[in-house]
Write an enzyme that holds these catalytic residues in place. Structure first.
Site, short mmCIF file in Angstrom:
data_model
loop_
_atom_site.label_atom_id
_atom_site.label_comp_id
_atom_site.label_asym_id
_atom_site.label_seq_id
_atom_site.Cartn_x
_atom_site.Cartn_y
_atom_site.Cartn_z
N CYS A 1 -4.35 2.06 -20.25
CA CYS A 1 -3.64 1.48 -18.78
C CYS A 1 -3.49 0.04 -19.02
O CYS A 1 -5.22 -1.32 -19.36
CB CYS A 1 -4.63 1.60 -18.20
SG CYS A 1 -4.50 0.99 -16.39
N CYS B 1 -10.16 -0.56 -2.94
CA CYS B 1 -9.74 -0.73 -4.80
C CYS B 1 -10.78 -1.94 -4.94
O CYS B 1 -10.22 -2.96 -3.98
CB CYS B 1 -8.35 -0.39 -4.40
SG CYS B 1 -7.56 -1.69 -6.01
N SER C 1 0.86 5.38 -5.40
CA SER C 1 0.36 5.22 -4.65
C SER C 1 -0.10 5.67 -3.02
O SER C 1 0.14 4.55 -2.41
CB SER C 1 -0.92 4.18 -4.98
OG SER C 1 -1.46 4.00 -6.59
N GLU D 1 -8.08 -7.41 -17.64
CA GLU D 1 -9.10 -5.64 -17.94
C GLU D 1 -7.53 -4.93 -18.36
O GLU D 1 -6.67 -4.74 -17.99
CB GLU D 1 -9.71 -5.29 -17.23
CG GLU D 1 -11.04 -6.02 -17.15
CD GLU D 1 -11.85 -6.04 -15.99
OE1 GLU D 1 -13.02 -5.46 -16.12
OE2 GLU D 1 -11.92 -4.84 -15.68
N SER E 1 2.67 1.81 -11.49
CA SER E 1 2.13 2.18 -10.89
C SER E 1 2.52 1.40 -9.35
O SER E 1 2.01 -0.46 -9.34
CB SER E 1 1.02 2.63 -11.07
OG SER E 1 0.33 2.84 -9.82
N CYS F 1 -10.45 4.34 -12.67
CA CYS F 1 -9.22 3.97 -11.52
C CYS F 1 -9.61 2.82 -9.81
O CYS F 1 -10.97 3.18 -9.90
CB CYS F 1 -8.63 5.18 -11.12
SG CYS F 1 -6.89 5.47 -12.03
N HIS G 1 -2.18 7.94 -1.07
CA HIS G 1 -3.11 7.97 -0.29
C HIS G 1 -3.26 8.10 0.74
O HIS G 1 -4.39 8.29 2.09
CB HIS G 1 -3.55 6.58 -0.03
CG HIS G 1 -4.19 6.17 -1.25
ND1 HIS G 1 -4.18 7.40 -3.44
CD2 HIS G 1 -3.90 5.10 -2.37
CE1 HIS G 1 -4.01 6.04 -3.90
NE2 HIS G 1 -3.87 4.75 -3.50
N GLY H 1 -3.68 -5.48 -10.87
CA GLY H 1 -2.34 -5.95 -10.07
C GLY H 1 -1.53 -4.92 -9.41
O GLY H 1 -1.93 -3.68 -9.81
N GLU H 2 -0.23 -5.63 -9.27
CA GLU H 2 0.17 -5.06 -8.14
C GLU H 2 1.53 -5.35 -9.89
O GLU H 2 2.03 -5.94 -8.66
CB GLU H 2 0.69 -5.34 -6.60
CG GLU H 2 2.14 -4.94 -6.40
CD GLU H 2 2.64 -3.16 -6.75
OE1 GLU H 2 1.76 -2.00 -6.05
OE2 GLU H 2 3.74 -3.30 -7.68
N CYS I 1 -5.35 -9.56 -7.14
CA CYS I 1 -3.93 -8.36 -6.82
C CYS I 1 -4.22 -9.19 -5.34
O CYS I 1 -5.21 -9.23 -4.56
CB CYS I 1 -5.14 -6.71 -6.43
SG CYS I 1 -3.11 -5.80 -6.16
N CYS J 1 -5.92 -3.55 -0.31
CA CYS J 1 -5.91 -2.03 -0.12
C CYS J 1 -7.09 -1.80 0.06
O CYS J 1 -8.44 -2.23 -0.61
CB CYS J 1 -5.15 -1.06 -1.46
SG CYS J 1 -4.05 -1.34 -1.44
N1 SAH Z 1 -1.36 -1.88 -7.77
C1 SAH Z 1 -0.96 -0.37 -8.05
C2 SAH Z 1 -1.55 0.26 -9.51
C3 SAH Z 1 -2.88 -0.49 -9.84
S1 SAH Z 1 -4.29 0.78 -8.72
C4 SAH Z 1 -1.32 0.43 -7.47
O1 SAH Z 1 -1.76 0.85 -6.55
O2 SAH Z 1 -0.38 1.46 -7.79
C5 SAH Z 1 -4.04 2.39 -9.97
C6 SAH Z 1 -4.36 3.51 -9.35
O3 SAH Z 1 -6.22 3.26 -8.65
C7 SAH Z 1 -4.06 3.01 -7.62
O4 SAH Z 1 -3.34 4.60 -7.31
C8 SAH Z 1 -5.08 3.20 -6.68
O5 SAH Z 1 -4.54 3.59 -5.56
C9 SAH Z 1 -5.63 3.93 -7.47
N2 SAH Z 1 -7.62 3.78 -7.07
C10 SAH Z 1 -7.75 2.15 -6.44
N3 SAH Z 1 -9.02 2.43 -5.95
C11 SAH Z 1 -9.07 3.12 -6.62
C12 SAH Z 1 -10.80 4.21 -6.07
N4 SAH Z 1 -11.78 2.61 -5.70
N5 SAH Z 1 -11.20 4.97 -6.76
C13 SAH Z 1 -10.04 5.85 -7.32
N6 SAH Z 1 -8.56 5.23 -7.59
C14 SAH Z 1 -8.35 4.15 -7.15
FE1 SF4 Z 2 -4.08 -3.84 -5.69
FE2 SF4 Z 2 -3.03 -0.91 -5.86
FE3 SF4 Z 2 -5.98 -2.13 -6.30
FE4 SF4 Z 2 -3.72 -2.16 -3.76
S1 SF4 Z 2 -5.26 -0.20 -5.01
S2 SF4 Z 2 -5.35 -3.41 -3.77
S3 SF4 Z 2 -2.22 -2.64 -5.10
S4 SF4 Z 2 -4.61 -2.94 -7.55
#
Ligand code: SAH
Ligand code: SF4
Length: 372
Positions: A113, A127, A224, A100, A201, A343, A226, A171-172, A120, A124
């Site tokens: 985006c 996510c 990221s 996507e 990111s 996100c 957190h 993805g990362e 991924c 985490c």
């Molecule tokens: N893998 C990379 C980029 C994709 S995630 C990374 O983690 O940075 C994009 C952003 O969405 C990151 O900052 C991630 O922490 C945030 N994110 C993931 N799950 C989320 C959720 N359920 N609510 C709000 N932000 C979230």
């Molecule tokens: Fe992957 Fe980013 Fe989601 Fe973590 S927050 S699982 S690194 S996409």
């Protein structure tokens, strides 16, 4: 492998390689050198999905191009438009994988985006992409094609030009550096987006941050974070065990010292999990050291997880604590939630999982399966 097709994908090449390969191709055919420039123009300035539509090239030339090369152009399986005009493309790749990308309009910009992997591997806990597990790496062309296709759609639909690109989709990105490095060059020197308009990111892939610091272009970096403490961070982000916070901060110092680059901290606020009042000044201190801009993101609900966003009062407490500590920040309003485009909500791979027969490999949740 993304594709068994032996023809080189022109969209996967950095602009200099593209020029070389096209110049050689036309030279070998005894055709004028300016044809290379024409094809380059079609690739970077238009969204045409095939050589056939490059109408200023004679028919025999178009056929020869299609024989020698391919042009990555995934099909848009669905396009969903949110009430707030956020628009999500679900792209079907050549082997059936789905990824996507999301267009996010605001008053002064249009941010795209994009996804760097199908799924991924980082796992985490907060996510949806992480919960779905890892599918495969995307090629440079498959990432660049999200930009090319979304830009064409946005222009046709009156959204205007894409002004910013963020690697915040599925993805990362720094676990797929083999593709992401060329894509950064393609976006910057091919499509002409300023380096400072492109943000990578990462959840904290230290070797990738150090590689970005070595590049001369001033790409933006979003971390990221957190959690401002290692133990709490480890409970949310498995990668923290491999690259603990002190190591991540050292890499960020190197990145900062490379000069002229923007660092952003992303902090997803989850009620009762990482929003204790005591954490706000610690976050402010870290952000201050790196002159980092902080995005406070109210947690977006995801399936299989009963966490909720922090209260508005707690978000405001964090915001004002950061501001009092001299840190620029904003509470990021969730966009496109009604179409699951916010996100952390992207999980197109779940659709593929329904069809197990087309999917020979299991989707294990192994944090280091994707390298890094
Ligand atoms: N893998 C990379 C980029 C994709 S995630 C990374 O983690 O940075 C994009 C952003 O969405 C990151 O900052 C991630 O922490 C945030 N994110 C993931 N799950 C989320 C959720 N359920 N609510 C709000 N932000 C979230
Ligand atoms: Fe992957 Fe980013 Fe989601 Fe973590 S927050 S699982 S690194 S996409």
């Amino acid at each position: 492998m993304a594709s068994q097709d032996p023809r080189p994908d022109l969209l996967s090449l950095v602009p200099e390689e593209l020029d070389t390969i096209l110049t050689r191709h036309f030279e070998a055919r005894g055709e004028p050198a300016y044809r290379a420039g024409q094809v380059r123009h079609w690739i970077y300035e238009s969204g045409v999905p095939s050589f056939d539509e490059m109408t200023n090239i004679p028919l025999s030339g178009r056929e020869a191009l299609a024989e020698a090369f391919r042009l990555e152009a995934p099909e848009a399986e669905t396009i969903s438009r949110s009430r707030d005009r956020t628009a999500k493309h679900l792209w079907r790749l050549a082997d059936g994988e789905l990824v996507e990308s999301v267009l996010i309009p605001s008053w002064d910009r249009l941010t795209l985006c994009i996804s760097s992997q199908a799924g991924c591997a980082m796992g985490c806990t907060f996510c949806a992409t992480g919960w779905g597990g890892f599918g495969r790496q995307l090629t440079a062309g498959e990432i660049a094609a999200q930009y090319r296709g979304s830009r064409a759609w946005a222009e046709a639909e009156g959204y205007g030009p894409v002004t910013n690109v963020v690697f915040m989709g599925m993805g990362e990105p720094l676990a797929n550096r083999k593709a992401v490095h060329p894509v950064l060059s393609i976006l910057n020197r091919g499509f002409g987006l300023g380096a400072r308009k492109i943000t990578v990111s990462t959840v904290g892939v230290v070797p990738g941050i150090l590689e970005l610091a070595e590049r001369p272009e001033q790409f933006g970096l979003a971390i990221s974070l957190h959690a401002p403490e290692s133990e709490l961070r480890a409970s949310l982000i498995p990668l923290e065990q491999r690259h603990p916070l002190p190591q991540l901060l050292d890499a960020l110092r190197t990145f900062r010292d490379a000069g002229g680059r923007r660092i952003t901290f992303e902090y997803t606020m989850i009620r009762g999990i990482n929003d204790d009042e005591r954490l706000a000044p610690l976050l402010a201190e870290l952000a201050h050291e790196f002159h980092a801009f902080v995005n406070l993101i109210p947690f977006n609900p995801i399936p299989d997880q009963d966490w909720v966003a922090s209260t508005p009062e707690r978000l405001e407490y964090f915001r004002s604590t950061l501001e009092a500590g001299g840190v620029a920040c904003q509470v990021r309003q969730p966009r496109g939630r009604d179409i699951d485009a916010a996100c952390g909500q992207l999980r197109a791979n779940a659709l593929v999982q329904l069809d197990e027969e087309s999917r020979p490999r299991a989707r294990a949740r192994v944090p280091d399966a994707a390298g890094g």
